[in-house]
Design a protein around this motif. Structure first.
Motif, mmCIF file in Angstrom:
data_model
loop_
_atom_site.group_PDB
_atom_site.id
_atom_site.type_symbol
_atom_site.label_atom_id
_atom_site.label_comp_id
_atom_site.label_asym_id
_atom_site.label_seq_id
_atom_site.Cartn_x
_atom_site.Cartn_y
_atom_site.Cartn_z
ATOM 1 N N ASN A 180 0.641 -1.136 -0.031
ATOM 2 C CA ASN A 180 0.035 0.021 -0.094
ATOM 3 C C ASN A 180 0.934 1.064 -0.096
ATOM 4 O OD1 ASN A 180 0.789 0.476 2.838
ATOM 5 N ND2 ASN A 180 -1.055 -0.673 3.510
ATOM 6 N N LYS A 181 0.316 2.545 0.094
ATOM 7 C CA LYS A 181 0.990 3.822 -0.331
ATOM 8 C C LYS A 181 1.795 3.766 1.122
ATOM 9 C CE LYS A 181 -0.021 8.605 -1.140
ATOM 10 N NZ LYS A 181 -0.994 9.584 -1.343
ATOM 11 N N GLN A 182 1.315 3.518 2.438
ATOM 12 C CA GLN A 182 2.071 3.679 3.406
ATOM 13 C C GLN A 182 3.352 2.865 3.716
ATOM 14 O OE1 GLN A 182 -1.027 3.110 6.293
ATOM 15 N NE2 GLN A 182 -1.417 5.139 6.461
ATOM 16 N N ASN A 183 3.505 1.669 3.038
ATOM 17 C CA ASN A 183 4.279 0.696 3.103
ATOM 18 C C ASN A 183 5.229 0.644 2.198
ATOM 19 O OD1 ASN A 183 3.327 -0.217 5.681
ATOM 20 N ND2 ASN A 183 2.220 -2.226 4.917
ATOM 21 N N ALA B 115 10.624 -0.625 -0.208
ATOM 22 C CA ALA B 115 11.683 -0.010 -1.037
ATOM 23 C C ALA B 115 13.093 -0.054 -0.394
ATOM 24 C CB ALA B 115 11.384 1.124 -1.542
ATOM 25 N N ALA B 116 12.964 0.556 0.854
ATOM 26 C CA ALA B 116 14.380 0.439 1.738
ATOM 27 C C ALA B 116 14.832 -0.957 2.188
ATOM 28 C CB ALA B 116 13.909 1.502 2.852
ATOM 29 N N LEU B 117 13.820 -1.656 2.545
ATOM 30 C CA LEU B 117 13.986 -3.199 2.895
ATOM 31 C C LEU B 117 14.968 -3.799 1.507
ATOM 32 C CD1 LEU B 117 11.119 -4.110 5.124
ATOM 33 C CD2 LEU B 117 13.397 -3.941 5.671
#
Length: 160
Positions: free
Chosen positions: A137-140, A145-147
């Motif tokens: 979702n937009k929040q995750n 992406a960082a992970l």
């Protein structure tokens, strides 16, 4: 001169006095150095907490000049000057006045090189699994992406 700091404690004082005694001109400085060292030690004995950061700069004609690394410590030391003067008079020092100077005595401590934290292969796999199982979702999205970016870098360079 700073006589009580750790970087001087690591040196042997006998070596310093032997060095001064080798040369006639330098040997003339030895009594003054010993006098200043003795005064520094007496001041540190009277106000041990403050003199771990302060030092004696000069002592001439009954005027003791002390240095402090910042204004806060100088203000605290100023409040303690009557106590210091009285104690030094009892120890035989003829001090009529104590002056303070705010100045940095030594360069800032060199901080150790930051240690990069390494992740075990199991931890990298756990982060990879987490990036795949998180709800899309937009929040995750930034977290995912960082992970994925971190997992990719750790797999390419395990020492990263």
């Amino acid at each position: 001169m700073r006589f009580t700091n750790s970087y001087i404690k690591s040196r042997d004082p006998v070596e310093a006095t032997n060095f001064l005694r080798r040369d006639n001109r330098l040997a003339a400085l030895l009594p003054a150095v010993e006098r200043m060292a003795s005064l520094q030690q007496d001041c540190a004995a009277v106000l041990p907490a403050m003199f771990s950061h302060c030092e004696v700069l000069a002592f001439e004609q009954g005027v003791l000049l002390l240095s402090a690394p910042n204004t806060a410590l100088a203000a605290k030391l100023k409040q303690q000057t009557p106590k210091l003067q009285e104690a030094l008079l009892k120890r035989g020092w003829q001090i009529n006045n104590i002056k303070l100077r705010v100045q940095m005595m030594k360069a800032a401590d060199i901080k150790p090189e930051p240690v990069s934290l390494s992740l075990s292969p199991a931890a990298v796999e756990a982060f990879d699994t987490l990036s795949q199982t998180l709800e899309q979702n937009k929040q995750n999205a930034p977290l995912i992406a960082a992970l994925k970016n971190m997992v990719q870098k750790r797999r390419e360079r395990p020492d990263y």
